[in-house]
Write an enzyme that holds these catalytic residues in place. Structure first.
Site: not given
Lengths: 379, 203
Positions: A163, A326, A359
């Site tokens: 991320s 995601d 995610h």
């Protein structure tokens, strides 16, 4: 973040056990990419394992937006929750602390011990708040490089992150090619989609429109708790997936009691998100949230010229991993980075994991992710 | 090397012969990256493998071969003309959804394209169908139809027809006999078990 149970997958895995954080302090002025500077900076970090005599076995782990420097082990016997990537970092784990010296630092602009908007400005004796310079992912990486310098490490064996940490990882490979031996970027991309920016801005507006925000000059003990909690609740939804939420919560109700107020917590998912929001405000600073989300929105490897031009600087072999569910940083955004690297003739691998948890999948134990990380680090 | 691996890798030496030192090579349907590893050792190429299966990508990672997990056609579309010196389809074309379009893309992205395939019209395949009414099961394709991937096999003659129709230039062709080892020089559509073509665009 995943708080799930983390039972060992392989029996000969160990734990890093008790860990303590350290503070790196630089008394030199730090210049930000977008202008502005601070007279000194502190980065809070943890390390696991031992640095080799040749100083060639260090791995830097970059954390996500709401993460911190505490990625493995526990701080004390009372602490129930292990570091955020405990299953990945430790003896016999993919990031094997018997082989590697692992460093994880709280990001510049953060609020877990590193210098950020909530830190005291030595010039005024008051918190920086919105006087903190505009922050970019490049600044985060530059600050980390000072920490790496302090160990006398010229070249990292690897830089790894997911991320926001994945974006820092890519930035490391671009800004310090000679210092990165290899890199692994998970659930990230070259830039935010319009949707990701939209969610971030809605979160920021929740904070800014909370009267307790007070133009950013709130009392550190108070602050826009409501706004920050709502921002966190909404962001948390973007870290999950419809399938993941359905399987975890479905329409489960809190209890059989039907006599409650109409808008009290009724469903499990409401309870979960409100808890996420409420617990977030106890450990996170609202101004840091504004700065970090803005840094992510402005991160754009397509700029100033093109993705291919930006990535030209990369020399290290890289592994980029996308996750099918995601929708915040969708697979195509991850894929696009590798496509550009391959167009440039770089050594890059793209893998896509079919996991249901959106995610945050990169924060979950999955044998395939284990295998990928382990093989890439030891090849 | 096991006999079955030897057979699976029937086209390695021939493709390696066509590849130049330091070439940029794209292997479509790369499997476990064995061919690229071989080419890296023999010709110090820069090679990239593409496969849809994560398990295969894991093997490529272990071998140190750059690999891309995803759809071949979508991936090719992201590359400019002649991005690679050599594009390889080794036992891949028969499993493509739109072979015509993907081969055309391969010829756009690569200066030269190598295609290796099992000859459907090999005499043993004909005999099995003619006498037994069943397809050939061997060590490379040991599974019955209901445990196999969908495949669209073709013959040497059909492939020649295709290249002719699309005006694809055949620079080289090598035919192997039923053992996929010794070269076969006569009546390839009947006598070749395996065929390898070296293709180029007309321009």
């Amino acid at each position: 973040m995943n708080d799930s149970e983390q039972a060992p997958l392989i029996s000969d895995e160990g734990e890093v056990g008790f860990v303590e954080y350290q503070d790196f302090v630089s008394k030199e002025p730090f210049q930000f990419v977008s202008g502005g500077s601070i007279p000194e900076l502190t980065l809070r970090y943890e390390t696991y394992g031992h640095l080799s005599a040749a100083k060639d076995n260090a791995i830097l782990i970059c954390h996500a937006l709401s993460g911190d420097h505490h990625c493995a082990g526990v701080h004390g016997i009372e602490e129930r929750k292990q570091g955020w990537w405990n299953f990945m970092v430790g003896p016999g784990k993919p990031i094997d602390t018997t082989r590697y010296f692992v460093i994880c630092s709280n990001v510049l602009g953060g609020c877990q011990g590193s210098t950020g908007p909530g830190s005291i400005n030595p010039a005024t004796g008051r918190p920086y708040n919105l006087d903190f310079p505009k922050l970019t992912v490049q600044d985060m990486v530059k600050a980390q490089s000072l920490l790496i310098d302090s160990f006398g490490i010229d070249r990292l064996h690897a830089v790894i992150g997911g991320s926001m940490g994945g974006m820092q990882t890519l930035q490391w490979a671009i800004d310090f090619p000679q210092r990165v031996g290899r890199y692994i970027a998970l659930a990230c991309g070259a830039r935010h989609t319009a949707q990701a920016i939209a969610f971030n801005d809605t979160g920021r507006q929740a904070i800014i429109s909370d009267p307790e925000w007070k133009g950013g000059n709130y009392d550190p003990q108070e602050g826009p708790a409501q706004g920050l909690a709502v921002a966190r609740m909404m962001a948390h939804i973007t870290y999950l997936s419809d399938v993941g939420m359905e399987s975890k919560f479905g329409r489960k109700r809190r209890s059989g009691d039907q006599s409650r107020e109409h808008f009290e917590v009724e469903f499990e998912v409401e309870s979960y998100l409100r808890y996420q929001g409420a617990s977030f405000v106890t450990r996170f600073d609202a101004n840091t949230y504004l700065y970090l989300t803005k840094a992510l929105d402005r991160f754009d490897l397509h700029s100033p010229e093109s993705l291919d031009v930006t990535l030209q600087a990369v020399t290290a072999p890289g592994l980029v991993v996308g996750f099918t569910s995601d929708w915040l940083y969708p697979p195509q955004g991850n894929r696009e980075v590798v496509e550009a690297l391959l167009r440039l003739g770089k050594d890059a691998t793209y893998a896509e994991l079919a996991m249901d948890f959106g995610h945050d999948s990169f924060l979950l134990r999955a044998p395939q992710l284990y295998e990928l990380m382990h093989r890439f680090l030891s090849r | 090397m096991k006999a079955i691996d030897k057979k699976r890798q029937a086209d390695f030496q021939i493709i390696a012969h066509w590849v130049n030192e330091g070439d940029r090579v794209l292997d479509l349907g790369c499997g476990r990256g064995v061919l690229l590893e071989y080419l890296k050792q023999k010709k110090s190429i820069y090679g990239v493998g593409v496969d849809i299966d994560l398990d295969k990508i894991l093997s490529c990672v272990k071998r140190g071969v750059p690999a891309y997990q995803g759809d071949i056609r979508a991936m090719l579309a992201t590359f400019p003309e002649n991005a690679f010196d050599r594009v390889i389809f080794s036992r891949t074309v028969e499993q493509l959804e739109d072979p015509d379009a993907v081969l055309a893309e391969g010829l756009r992205v690569g200066r030269r394209v190598a295609v290796g395939f099992v000859n459907k019209a090999f005499w043993l395949n004909r005999l099995n169908i003619f006498l037994k009414g069943r397809r050939t099961v061997n060590e490379v394709y040991p599974k019955p139809w209901y445990e196999s991937l969908p495949a669209n096999p073709f013959s040497v003659a059909e492939f020649e027809d295709y290249c002719d129709a699309r005006r694809i230039v055949i620079e080289n062709r090598v035919f192997l006999s039923g053992d996929w080892r010794s070269e076969c020089s006569r009546f390839p559509n009947l006598m070749a078990g395996y065929a390898i073509y070296d293709l180029a665009s007309i321009d």
